[in-house]
Design an enzyme around this catalytic site. Structure first.
Site, short mmCIF file in Angstrom:
data_model
loop_
_atom_site.label_atom_id
_atom_site.label_comp_id
_atom_site.label_asym_id
_atom_site.label_seq_id
_atom_site.Cartn_x
_atom_site.Cartn_y
_atom_site.Cartn_z
N HIS A 197 0.82 -1.21 0.00
CA HIS A 197 0.00 0.00 0.00
C HIS A 197 0.85 1.26 0.00
O HIS A 197 0.53 2.25 -0.66
CB HIS A 197 -0.95 -0.02 1.20
N GLU A 439 -0.30 -21.62 -23.85
CA GLU A 439 0.87 -21.38 -22.99
C GLU A 439 1.66 -22.65 -22.76
O GLU A 439 2.48 -22.72 -21.85
CB GLU A 439 0.47 -20.70 -21.69
N ASN A 462 4.43 -16.18 -20.65
CA ASN A 462 5.23 -16.49 -19.45
C ASN A 462 5.39 -18.00 -19.34
O ASN A 462 6.49 -18.53 -19.22
CB ASN A 462 4.55 -15.96 -18.18
N ASP A 463 4.26 -18.70 -19.38
CA ASP A 463 4.35 -20.16 -19.29
C ASP A 463 4.87 -20.78 -20.58
O ASP A 463 5.60 -21.76 -20.55
CB ASP A 463 2.99 -20.75 -18.91
N ARG A 473 10.17 -20.26 -14.51
CA ARG A 473 10.02 -18.82 -14.64
C ARG A 473 10.36 -18.06 -13.35
O ARG A 473 10.61 -16.86 -13.37
CB ARG A 473 8.60 -18.45 -15.12
N CYS A 510 -1.21 -12.17 -23.98
CA CYS A 510 -1.47 -11.56 -22.67
C CYS A 510 -0.34 -11.83 -21.68
O CYS A 510 -0.42 -11.47 -20.52
CB CYS A 510 -2.80 -12.06 -22.10
C1 PEP Z 1 1.27 -16.54 -18.91
O1 PEP Z 1 1.61 -17.67 -18.52
O2 PEP Z 1 1.86 -15.91 -19.81
C2 PEP Z 1 0.12 -15.86 -18.29
C3 PEP Z 1 -0.32 -14.72 -18.76
O3 PEP Z 1 -0.44 -16.43 -17.19
P1 PEP Z 1 0.21 -16.40 -15.71
O4 PEP Z 1 1.33 -15.42 -15.74
O5 PEP Z 1 -0.91 -16.00 -14.80
O6 PEP Z 1 0.63 -17.81 -15.53
MG MG Z 2 0.25 -18.89 -17.36
#
Ligand code: PEP
Ligand code: MG
Length: 603
Positions: A197, A439, A462-463, A473, A510
């Site tokens: 915060h 992913e 990301n995944d 990761r 995303c």
């Molecule tokens: C991803 O894996 O790229 C993703 C957007 O989902 P998270 O980061 O929540 O695993």
């Molecule tokens: Mg993911």
């Protein structure tokens, strides 16, 4: 003079901007409370003293909330609601009173004991949200105990002779909201992250800040002059006159970029050749709804739903979820909001859902696998989406898909739940667009078939990077290897974009890479015309989109795809983007690789 690297400390940049000045140490911790017992006859007097103190501190927090509303905005003011609620928490207060009555402690000692007990409990819970709230708890306890001890909060600025950088073990929202840039130009805290915060408030107040800087109090002598860079999360101690000058130049560039980004917020997200790129926001927590809106998001491309479970002791009800999805959906008036169904497991197993202990959680029982095996939990969420879709443009998306039947079974469940809701006379949509999160390498390779049976694809880079490169990761030791620009990931990204296009279905990205300018340029070139990014990155990505053409992006992407390594792919992208954009505005250290021309890069 010690070298620059010895004088450079790193933490997490939580509020951007550059600050220069001497450092001042602030102690923000529970005061020392003497151990004193009171005679039995005085016990009830202590309870009355406690109640009176709680009432006064509640008034103080109400005033702080008004001050935050004035200085930082209404959403930020809500930060103080959490503290006001703590002051009214019946279990907590009853616990303090019990300690007074049973152990004859003074009110301040009993309050201290109870605070330490809850702090230990929350710290041990391993739940990041509870850890975040520790600073709120400490903030409440400091004020109540100081009030009971008549010691009053030290006025920081009384000790400050010239505009200074505050260094503390921990900073409270209550302290932060009282700071003004005339006295305090920057903040450094050992504890806390971007979502603390105090960090959110520092950001809203425009005070550059770095949190999570380990051992800052021990490493920074009070009075040391420093340059704090809240964008990069660095502090340079005892800077030379040249370093001060350079920091001033960087600051000017940043301000220039900020002014341009502010302009971009209200402008359309179109490339120079007129292609509209839909920019959506990633929303993990309710706080980010406003952030995404004010930064001009055209909807939400990834609404993470795990927060509905994290920090709670029971699973959220259908009504609770319906309410939340309606709230988010209605906030984006007609733009799509893509709800991702629970992505539990792996790195995210919250308290009410005890997962099994697995040797390889990232390859284990996670995401859609958990949902399909726990149909009641899944169906409850699906019903909530369908009900909320009555008044908003909601889409649903399933994470970690590896097989076609996972999508088919989810669609079946959605249609069954829609029929059930209709039969019971509950207002609900008959279905919502159903998307697949690509992913895993399996999903990327099967993208053509997945596109046929779903309504849209959204790449979670990301995944996808983690599973393609076999790089955890979250493993700091492997951080250099975790790169979505690796040629293997780029090929998969291309494959998915082409598969979606061939099937006439929209595809978006995303994952975090979309929030970063070089990658956004690359993704545009690979054919992605919808990106979902972290809300603070929305203006930057829009500013970038408005300065490039799709032809530039396509040729850069083609060249990057042919590169033999991630580093070379990045060099190529930098060269290509430098033709359209002043890269030093984005990163003052941006240097094009020496001696290379874009035409002669060795791939
Ligand atoms: C991803 O894996 O790229 C993703 C957007 O989902 P998270 O980061 O929540 O695993
Ligand atoms: Mg993911």
């Amino acid at each position: 003079m010690t070298s620059a690297s010895d004088r450079l400390l790193r933490g997490i940049g939580v509020s951007p901007g550059i600050a220069m000045g001497p450092t001042v140490r602030v102690r923000w911790a529970l005061p020392e409370v003497p151990h004193r017992v009171v005679p039995r006859t005085q016990v009830e007097k202590e309870v009355r003293r406690l109640r009176a103190a709680l009432k006064d501190v509640r008034r103080q927090f109400t005033e702080l909330r008004a001050r935050a509303a004035d200085r930082a905005g209404l959403d930020e003011a809500r930060i103080f609601d959490a503290q006001l609620l703590m002051l009214e928490d019946k279990d907590f207060i009853d616990g303090v009173i019990e300690l007074i009555r049973e152990n004859h402690l003074t009110a301040e000692k009993a309050f201290e004991f109870k605070t330490l007990e809850v702090r230990d409990l929350w710290s041990a819970a391993g739940n990041p949200l509870l850890k975040e709230r520790l600073a709120d708890l400490t903030g409440v306890a400091i004020r109540v105990i100081q009030h009971l001890m008549h010691s009053g909060e030290a006025e920081v600025w009384e000790m400050i002779a010239e505009p200074s950088i505050i260094v503390a073990r921990e900073l409270s929202p209550g302290l932060t909201v009282q700071l003004d840039r005339e006295h305090v130009v920057g903040l450094i805290s050992e504890e806390g992250t971007r979502t603390s915060h105090a960090a959110i408030l520092a950001h809203s107040l425009g005070i550059p800040a770095i949190f999570g800087l380990r051992d800052a109090v021990a490493r920074i002598r009070p009075g040391t002059r420093a340059i704090l860079d809240g964008t990069r999360g660095t502090v340079l101690l005892d800077p030379t006159p040249e370093e001060v000058e350079e920091a001033g130049r960087n600051d000017t560039r940043r301000r220039e970029l900020t002014a341009r980004l502010e302009e971009a917020v209200t402008q359309p997200s179109v490339t120079l050749d007129g292609v509209h790129v839909a920019l959506r926001g990633n929303v993990d927590l309710p706080d980010e709804i406003t952030a995404a809106k004010v930064h001009g998001a055209e909807g939400v491309g990834l609404l993470r739903t795990e927060f509905l479970i994290t920090g709670h002791s029971v699973l959220p009800s259908e009504d609770e979820q319906t309410h939340y999805f309606t709230r988010v959906g209605e906030a984006f008036s007609g733009h799509p909001v893509v709800i991702r169904t629970y992505d539990l497991g792996g790195d995210k197993f919250p308290a009410p859902f005890r997962g099994p202990v697995e040797p390889n959680p990232q390859l284990g029982w996670r995401a859609v696998r958990v949902c399909l095996d726990e149909p009641e939990m899944f169906r409850t969420q699906i019903r909530a989406v369908l009900r909320a879709a009555v008044s908003a443009n909601l889409h649903m998306m399933i994470p970690l898909v590896t097989r076609l039947d996972e999508v088919e079974r989810t669609r079946e469940m959605m249609l069954e739940e829609a029929a059930r809701l209709e039969k019971s006379g509950v207002a609900a949509a008959k279905s919502v667009p159903l998307g697949v999160m690509v992913e895993t390498p399996a999903a990327a390779v099967m993208a053509d078939r997945l596109a046929e049976i779903s309504d849209f694809l959204s790449v979670g880079t990301n995944d996808l990077t983690q599973y393609t490169l076999v790089v955890d990761r979250g493993n700091a030791r492997l951080a250099d290897r975790f790169t979505p620009h690796d040629p293997s990931v780029l090929r998969l990204l291309k494959l998915v974009a082409e598969a979606a296009r061939a099937a006439g279905k929209p595809a978006s990205v995303c994952g975090e890479m979309a929030s970063e300018p070089l990658s956004a340029f690359l993704l545009l070139g690979l054919g992605y015309e919808t990106l979902s990014v972290a809300p603070p990155a929305l203006p930057l990505i829009k500013w970038l989109i408005r300065q490039v053409t799709t032809a530039q992006a396509r040729s850069a992407a083609e060249a990057a795809l042919a590169a033999r390594s991630a580093d070379l792919a990045l060099d190529i992208l930098r060269f290509a983007l430098a033709e359209a954009v002043d890269l030093t505005l984005l990163d003052p250290d941006a240097r094009l690789p020496a001696g290379r021309r874009s035409g002669s890069l060795k791939l």
